[in-house]
Enzyme design. Structure first.
Site, PDB file in Angstrom:
ATOM      1  N   SER A 158       9.118   2.103  -4.376  1.00  0.00           N
ATOM      2  CA  SER A 158       9.212   0.746  -3.843  1.00  0.00           C
ATOM      3  C   SER A 158      10.690   0.337  -3.721  1.00  0.00           C
ATOM      4  CB  SER A 158       8.417  -0.183  -4.767  1.00  0.00           C
ATOM      5  OG  SER A 158       8.259  -1.434  -4.213  1.00  0.00           O
ATOM      6  N   ASP A 323      -1.486   2.081   0.963  1.00  0.00           N
ATOM      7  CA  ASP A 323      -0.394   1.158   0.641  1.00  0.00           C
ATOM      8  C   ASP A 323      -0.057   0.352   1.887  1.00  0.00           C
ATOM      9  OD1 ASP A 323       1.912  -0.151  -0.074  1.00  0.00           O
ATOM     10  OD2 ASP A 323       2.935   1.616  -0.865  1.00  0.00           O
ATOM     11  N   HIS A 356      -0.323   0.028  -3.056  1.00  0.00           N
ATOM     12  CA  HIS A 356       1.079   0.210  -3.437  1.00  0.00           C
ATOM     13  C   HIS A 356       1.209   0.682  -4.891  1.00  0.00           C
ATOM     14  CE1 HIS A 356       5.346  -0.224  -3.104  1.00  0.00           C
ATOM     15  NE2 HIS A 356       5.426  -1.207  -3.960  1.00  0.00           N
TER      16      HIS A 356
END
Lengths: 379, 195
Positions: A158, A323, A356
């Site tokens: 991320s 995601d 995610h």
């Protein structure tokens, strides 16, 4: 007695350390910090050639506590403990692993809660904006202090993936490999929109006091709670949420109340409550802005291939099928830009239901890829 | 597909030192490894099978996970010197689309495929059964192949879609076949360009 199997042990009990830096750090905003501290942890041993160091960069809510646990605490193991340890994909028998809390953070590194030397008061809202590039600069200072000229690898998921990418651009000769997981070369408008809602929740909380809530003995818990609840919705896939909570009712039937009835409501409130007591509102604001600003192609007329031309590292890029906050499409942009620069890059798209959050889980294919990739890194 | 390693050598002959090469359906990266070692190419593979992706990572081959039936949209025009598809074209649904994409992103394309017109295959059909052979090693009910075509079929498609055939080599069990390849060759390897 037989030894326990070598595979997949924990790094065990760990202790954070603090490094102090007295040389001023210029920041991308034009501001600077005269001095700063970074809190960090290390696992494994730095080898004699100092060639086996791997830096792990954290995302929005992470910290330097990446693996292991603290003495006397059985809970609260590091946030990437399933990845890092003896025999694990990032094997501490081979690598010297560093976790660091970023500048502006709230887990011990210099940030809004720290004392502003100019006023003797907490920085609060006056803490300067910090960017991904600033974090990387600060991390490079830490590498200097640890005597590490060149990192074997930098890995992050991320926002942490953005730091790994930025390392390869800012310090191309100081990083041999970069693993960019569930990340993006810049946030989309939708992503910035989610961040803005989270920020408005904090900024409009009456307990925020313009960011100087410490002086008022207040905590903008309501704002942080809402920010976190919103975040959690976007970290999960629709399917994962459906599977985990569905429409399950706590009382088995509707009781016509605004108290939590559906399990998903309880879950979000629990996550929001927990986070709002632990995390700093100013750090949340700063960090979401760092995410929003990150865009290495901005200075290259939106040409990502040109922006990544400086990179020399060998890359692994990983995305997860469900995601939608950092979709596979965004990872592919990084992959093709690297390939068009002739860089070594491998891209794996992991079939995972967890959205995610998948990057924190130990999906077998995902961990097998990481294990194989780290396994080939020479130290 | 180890039985067809001889097509690696043919392909390698057509690749110059230091070229940029894309291998579609690269499997465990064996061909790219061969081209890196013999031609020092800068190579990338495309694959969509998780086990093969993992094998490529273990072999240190650059592999990009993608579904080739959705094209090669991420790659710029003319980026590669050669785009290779070794014994995979028969497993692609979008035959014309992928050939066009190969010649968009590559200066030349190298394609090899099993020849359905091979005499043993014809004999099998005459006997009333779908062929199972070294070049078509699957039973009809579990084959990954979706397109069954002959050398003549392929060349007709090239003529029809404006693909130039720069070179063709046909083989039976690793032996070059010059006469009657559509009947006598089990595998054909082509070097293709834009006309």
């Amino acid at each position: 007695m037989l030894e326990p199997p070598a595979a997949c042990q924990s790094v065990g009990v760990v202790e954070p350390q603090t490094a102090r830096f007295d040389e001023a750090l210029p920041l991308r905003s034009g501001s600077h910090l005269d001095s700063f501290e970074l809190v960090f942890e290390t696992y494994g041993k730095l080898n004699a050639q100092r060639s086996n160091a791997v830096l792990v960069c954290h995302a929005l809510s992470g910290s330097h506590h990446v693996a292991g646990r603290y003495a006397g605490e059985d809970e609260n193991s590091g946030w990437w403990d399933n990845l890092i340890g003896p025999g694990k994909p990032l094997d501490t028998n081979k690598f010297f692993v560093i976790g660091v809390n970023n500048l502006g953070g709230c887990h011990g590194s210099t940030g809004p809660r720290s004392t502003n030397p100019a006023t003797g008061q907490p920085w609060g809202a006056d803490f300067p904006f910090v960017t991904v590039e600033d974090w990387v600069d600060a991390q490079a200072r830490l590498a200097d202090k640890l005597g590490i000229e060149c990192l074997a690898a930098v890995i992050g998921g991320s926002l942490g993936g953005m730091q790994a990418l930025s390392w390869a651009l800012q310090y191309p000769n100081r990083i041999r490999h970069a693993a960019v997981i569930a990340s993006a070369p810049k946030l989309s408008a939708q992503n910035i929109a989610f961040n803005e809602v989270a920020r408005r929740a904090i900024l409009t909380d009456p307990d925020f006091h313009g960011g100087h809530f410490y002086a008022h003995g207040a905590l903008p818990e309501r704002g942080l709670r809402l920010a976190r609840m919103l975040g959690h919705i976007t970290y999960l896939s629709d399917d994962a949420m459906g599977e985990k909570f569905g429409r399950n009712l706590r009382h088995g039937k509707a009781v016509y109340s605004y108290d939590p009835e559906f399990e998903i409501e309880s879950y979000l409130r629990y996550q929001g409550d927990k986070f709002s007591r632990q995390f700093d509102a100013n750090t949340y604001l700063l960090t979401t802005k760092a995410l929003d600003y990150y865009d290495p192609a901005f200075e290259y007329d939106d040409d990502l291939t040109a922006a990544l031309a400086a990179a020399r590292a060998n890359f692994l890029v990983v995305a997860f099928s469900t995601d939608w906050r950092f979709s596979p499409e965004r990872s592919r942009e990084i992959v093709y830009a690297l390939a068009h620069n002739g860089r070594n890059v491998t891209y794996a798209e992991i079939d995972s239901a967890a959205g995610h959050d998948s990057f924190l889980l130990d999906d077998p294919q995902y961990h097998a890829i990481l294990s194989a990739w780290f396994g080939r890194i020479e130290v | 597909m180890a039985a067809y390693r001889y097509d690696y050598d043919v392909i390698a002959q057509w690749i110059a030192h230091g070229e940029k090469v894309l291998d579609l359906g690269c499997g465990d990266g064996g061909l790219l490894r061969h081209l890196i070692e013999t031609r020092q190419v800068r190579g990338y593979g495309v694959e969509n099978d998780p086990e093969k992706i993992l094998a490529c990572v273990k072999n240190g081959i650059n592999v990009i996970q993608a579904d080739m039936n959705r094209g090669l949209t991420g790659f710029d025009d003319d980026f590669f010197d050669h785009v290779i598809m070794s014994l995979s074209l028969q497993a692609m649904h979008n035959t014309q689309g992928i050939l066009a994409e190969m010649l968009r992103v590559g200066h030349e394309a190298v394609v090899s495929f099993p020849n359905f017109g091979y005499w043993q295959h014809r004999q099998s059909i005459l006997n009333g059964r779908m062929p199972v052979s070294k070049s078509l090693p699957y039973q009809w009910f579990d084959t990954p192949n979706v397109r069954f075509f002959t050398i003549n079929d392929f060349e007709a498609l090239c003529a029809q879609t404006g693909i130039a055939i720069h070179k063709r080599l046909a083989f039976d069990e690793g032996k070059v076949i010059v006469d009657e390849p559509n009947f006598l060759a089990s595998v054909a390897v082509y070097r293709l360009g834009r006309s």
